[in-house]
Design a protein around this motif. Sequence first.
Motif, PDB file in Angstrom:
ATOM      1  N   CYS A   1       0.830  -1.196   0.000  1.00  0.00           N
ATOM      2  CA  CYS A   1       0.000   0.000   0.000  1.00  0.00           C
ATOM      3  C   CYS A   1       0.867   1.249   0.000  1.00  0.00           C
ATOM      4  CB  CYS A   1      -0.907   0.017   1.240  1.00  0.00           C
ATOM      5  SG  CYS A   1      -2.235  -1.192   1.214  1.00  0.00           S
ATOM      6  N   ARG A   2       1.871   1.249   0.821  1.00  0.00           N
ATOM      7  CA  ARG A   2       2.761   2.402   0.922  1.00  0.00           C
ATOM      8  C   ARG A   2       3.436   2.669  -0.425  1.00  0.00           C
ATOM      9  NH1 ARG A   2       5.389   5.694   5.042  1.00  0.00           N
ATOM     10  NH2 ARG A   2       7.129   6.670   3.971  1.00  0.00           N
ATOM     11  N   LEU A   3       3.874   1.629  -1.073  1.00  0.00           N
ATOM     12  CA  LEU A   3       4.597   1.798  -2.318  1.00  0.00           C
ATOM     13  C   LEU A   3       3.705   2.262  -3.453  1.00  0.00           C
ATOM     14  CD1 LEU A   3       6.835  -1.391  -2.144  1.00  0.00           C
ATOM     15  CD2 LEU A   3       7.527   0.979  -1.723  1.00  0.00           C
ATOM     16  N   ARG A   4       2.373   1.992  -3.358  1.00  0.00           N
ATOM     17  CA  ARG A   4       1.493   2.307  -4.470  1.00  0.00           C
ATOM     18  C   ARG A   4       0.797   3.638  -4.326  1.00  0.00           C
ATOM     19  NH1 ARG A   4       3.098   0.356  -8.610  1.00  0.00           N
ATOM     20  NH2 ARG A   4       1.126   1.058  -9.512  1.00  0.00           N
ATOM     21  N   VAL A   5       1.090   4.413  -3.285  1.00  0.00           N
ATOM     22  CA  VAL A   5       0.444   5.711  -3.135  1.00  0.00           C
ATOM     23  C   VAL A   5       0.702   6.574  -4.365  1.00  0.00           C
ATOM     24  CG1 VAL A   5       0.493   7.870  -1.847  1.00  0.00           C
ATOM     25  CG2 VAL A   5       0.477   5.698  -0.627  1.00  0.00           C
ATOM     26  N   GLY A   6      -0.368   7.108  -4.930  1.00  0.00           N
ATOM     27  CA  GLY A   6      -0.251   7.974  -6.084  1.00  0.00           C
ATOM     28  C   GLY A   6      -0.248   7.248  -7.403  1.00  0.00           C
ATOM     29  N   ALA A   7      -0.185   5.931  -7.381  1.00  0.00           N
ATOM     30  CA  ALA A   7      -0.130   5.162  -8.617  1.00  0.00           C
ATOM     31  C   ALA A   7      -1.517   4.669  -9.002  1.00  0.00           C
ATOM     32  CB  ALA A   7       0.817   3.979  -8.448  1.00  0.00           C
ATOM     33  N   ALA A   8      -1.608   4.080 -10.202  1.00  0.00           N
ATOM     34  CA  ALA A   8      -2.873   3.533 -10.674  1.00  0.00           C
ATOM     35  C   ALA A   8      -3.205   2.266  -9.893  1.00  0.00           C
ATOM     36  CB  ALA A   8      -2.766   3.222 -12.167  1.00  0.00           C
ATOM     37  N   PRO A   9      -4.485   1.872  -9.853  1.00  0.00           N
ATOM     38  CA  PRO A   9      -4.857   0.623  -9.183  1.00  0.00           C
ATOM     39  C   PRO A   9      -4.092  -0.547  -9.771  1.00  0.00           C
ATOM     40  CG  PRO A   9      -6.811   1.897  -9.747  1.00  0.00           C
ATOM     41  CD  PRO A   9      -5.663   2.569 -10.428  1.00  0.00           C
ATOM     42  N   VAL A  10      -3.750  -1.499  -8.909  1.00  0.00           N
ATOM     43  CA  VAL A  10      -2.942  -2.621  -9.365  1.00  0.00           C
ATOM     44  C   VAL A  10      -3.286  -3.854  -8.549  1.00  0.00           C
ATOM     45  CG1 VAL A  10      -1.047  -2.121  -7.790  1.00  0.00           C
ATOM     46  CG2 VAL A  10      -0.588  -3.343  -9.928  1.00  0.00           C
ATOM     47  N   LEU A  11      -3.167  -5.018  -9.176  1.00  0.00           N
ATOM     48  CA  LEU A  11      -3.333  -6.297  -8.484  1.00  0.00           C
ATOM     49  C   LEU A  11      -1.985  -6.983  -8.456  1.00  0.00           C
ATOM     50  CD1 LEU A  11      -5.458  -8.315  -7.263  1.00  0.00           C
ATOM     51  CD2 LEU A  11      -5.439  -9.428  -9.509  1.00  0.00           C
ATOM     52  N   ARG A  12      -1.515  -7.300  -7.255  1.00  0.00           N
ATOM     53  CA  ARG A  12      -0.220  -7.950  -7.101  1.00  0.00           C
ATOM     54  C   ARG A  12      -0.393  -9.303  -6.426  1.00  0.00           C
ATOM     55  NH1 ARG A  12       4.216  -4.415  -7.422  1.00  0.00           N
ATOM     56  NH2 ARG A  12       3.843  -3.134  -9.270  1.00  0.00           N
ATOM     57  N   ARG A  13       0.447 -10.262  -6.788  1.00  0.00           N
ATOM     58  CA  ARG A  13       0.390 -11.598  -6.214  1.00  0.00           C
ATOM     59  C   ARG A  13       1.617 -11.846  -5.361  1.00  0.00           C
ATOM     60  NH1 ARG A  13      -1.817 -16.800  -9.278  1.00  0.00           N
ATOM     61  NH2 ARG A  13      -3.685 -15.655  -8.625  1.00  0.00           N
ATOM     62  N   TYR A  14       1.379 -12.402  -4.167  1.00  0.00           N
ATOM     63  CA  TYR A  14       2.455 -12.724  -3.232  1.00  0.00           C
ATOM     64  C   TYR A  14       2.388 -14.208  -2.895  1.00  0.00           C
ATOM     65  CZ  TYR A  14       2.747  -7.673  -2.534  1.00  0.00           C
ATOM     66  OH  TYR A  14       2.878  -6.332  -2.732  1.00  0.00           O
ATOM     67  N   GLY A  15       3.538 -14.818  -2.738  1.00  0.00           N
ATOM     68  CA  GLY A  15       3.606 -16.207  -2.312  1.00  0.00           C
ATOM     69  C   GLY A  15       4.105 -16.285  -0.883  1.00  0.00           C
ATOM     70  N   VAL A  16       3.492 -17.151  -0.091  1.00  0.00           N
ATOM     71  CA  VAL A  16       3.884 -17.345   1.302  1.00  0.00           C
ATOM     72  C   VAL A  16       4.249 -18.812   1.471  1.00  0.00           C
ATOM     73  CG1 VAL A  16       3.179 -17.180   3.710  1.00  0.00           C
ATOM     74  CG2 VAL A  16       2.298 -15.526   2.035  1.00  0.00           C
ATOM     75  N   SER A  17       5.486 -19.074   1.867  1.00  0.00           N
ATOM     76  CA  SER A  17       5.925 -20.453   2.052  1.00  0.00           C
ATOM     77  C   SER A  17       5.334 -21.023   3.333  1.00  0.00           C
ATOM     78  CB  SER A  17       7.455 -20.524   2.119  1.00  0.00           C
ATOM     79  OG  SER A  17       7.917 -19.924   3.322  1.00  0.00           O
ATOM     80  N   ASP A  18       5.316 -22.348   3.421  1.00  0.00           N
ATOM     81  CA  ASP A  18       4.824 -22.983   4.631  1.00  0.00           C
ATOM     82  C   ASP A  18       5.646 -22.579   5.848  1.00  0.00           C
ATOM     83  OD1 ASP A  18       2.802 -24.236   3.302  1.00  0.00           O
ATOM     84  OD2 ASP A  18       3.833 -26.170   3.119  1.00  0.00           O
ATOM     85  N   ASP A  19       6.977 -22.468   5.678  1.00  0.00           N
ATOM     86  CA  ASP A  19       7.836 -22.102   6.802  1.00  0.00           C
ATOM     87  C   ASP A  19       7.502 -20.705   7.314  1.00  0.00           C
ATOM     88  OD1 ASP A  19       9.111 -24.531   6.681  1.00  0.00           O
ATOM     89  OD2 ASP A  19      10.807 -23.792   5.480  1.00  0.00           O
ATOM     90  N   ASP A  20       7.323 -19.752   6.381  1.00  0.00           N
ATOM     91  CA  ASP A  20       6.969 -18.393   6.800  1.00  0.00           C
ATOM     92  C   ASP A  20       5.605 -18.368   7.483  1.00  0.00           C
ATOM     93  OD1 ASP A  20       9.321 -17.360   5.817  1.00  0.00           O
ATOM     94  OD2 ASP A  20       8.455 -16.759   3.879  1.00  0.00           O
ATOM     95  N   ALA A  21       4.673 -19.162   6.955  1.00  0.00           N
ATOM     96  CA  ALA A  21       3.343 -19.209   7.559  1.00  0.00           C
ATOM     97  C   ALA A  21       3.402 -19.770   8.975  1.00  0.00           C
ATOM     98  CB  ALA A  21       2.406 -20.049   6.692  1.00  0.00           C
ATOM     99  N   PHE A  22       4.156 -20.857   9.159  1.00  0.00           N
ATOM    100  CA  PHE A  22       4.279 -21.454  10.484  1.00  0.00           C
ATOM    101  C   PHE A  22       4.901 -20.473  11.471  1.00  0.00           C
ATOM    102  CE2 PHE A  22       4.616 -25.837   8.325  1.00  0.00           C
ATOM    103  CZ  PHE A  22       3.238 -26.010   8.411  1.00  0.00           C
TER     104      PHE A  22
END
Length: 383
Positions: free
Chosen positions: A44-65
């Motif tokens: 959100c911080r990085l997109r201030v002032g920019a056009a609407p955008v859809l971004r995809r993020y991956g979360v590994s099992d280790d990070d989730a745990f």
Amino acid sequence: MSDRGLRASLRCAGVAHVGADRPGTVLVECGQEAPPDASAAGACRLRVGAAPVLRRYGVSDDDAFAVGLTCGGILDVYVEKVSRDTFPELGAIVADIEAGRPVAVATVVEHPDPSYIGRRQVIRPDGSTGSLGAARIDDAVRDDALGLLAAGHHGALSYGLNGERQGEGMRVFVRAFAPAPRMLVFGAIDFAAAVARVGGFLGYRVTVCDARPVFVTASRFPEADEVVVEWPHRYLAAEQEAGRVDGRTVITVLTHEPRFDVPLLEVALRLPEVGYVGAMGSRRTHDDRMTRLRNAGLTEEELARLSSPIGLDLGARTPEETAISIAAEVVAHRWGGSGQPLARLAGPIHGLRRSGHADQREGLLSDGRELVQPGWPPAHLSA
């Protein structure tokens, strides 16, 4: 526009796929003070002032745990700036929400043509404003959004580029702001206090109504959102006239006294829309009540809407156990459950819905398209 409506300068709507079998939808609001890290808030911080955008993020099992989640997955995050200029309808939407009026916002979050992303339609039961790009798209999304609004759900829906319901290429996120469904408890008896408590736990806005002021007091029903001293049939008729009874409304009649029950059920069973009508009483009381209702002119079709004696057969004895029995029947009626022990049944636990509105498979709209329904099934039900 209220200060609360302006307080969030950004709105982030993410469609989270946490694990292959548990799609869900999450909403995040963040302002310009969001920390610039790798999280969704950082996006959100990085997109201030920019056009609407859809971004995809991956979360590994280790990070989730590491943060207490059971598994990883994929998180799609849609980010758009919200201001008076980019979202002029926001003030009216905030006013609707604060007044308890149902309203939904449909936003294009994915489309091969970037000019479509961020287009918005505001849908209310009596009409809509804005456009998603074409009349066919607007019509399809409006119909589906009204269905989500009536159910009190929100989700991400997929369409063809011209609004085809079975197509792909365009995703629309529908955020529905619906007031809590109502539970009307008639009869200020001990069982009513337990029913009010369970109704609140299930997310209903609970009203306890009785014509006897000595019984219907806030101190006797602290779990109720409101207590009303009025003849039940008059109160229900007035609420219907005011538009405060809909297809999600639950009506429980606990008085089992003809002078209250019969006039009230005459009104309740003739309502154009209601989610559930149940009446307490013994078998003898039930038979006498049905005779009186037939003599009052109710048809067999109208009488078939009545659940009486109220509740499922759980062997309940106490008011609290009886309230669970009533709540179980309400849930089964809403979602088309059989009321049978799951151990005796075969097939998917969350299988075919057989509600009075439409046959639906869990997670699908009536035409077979996937509905991303947030938080369903709840973890404690996903055995």
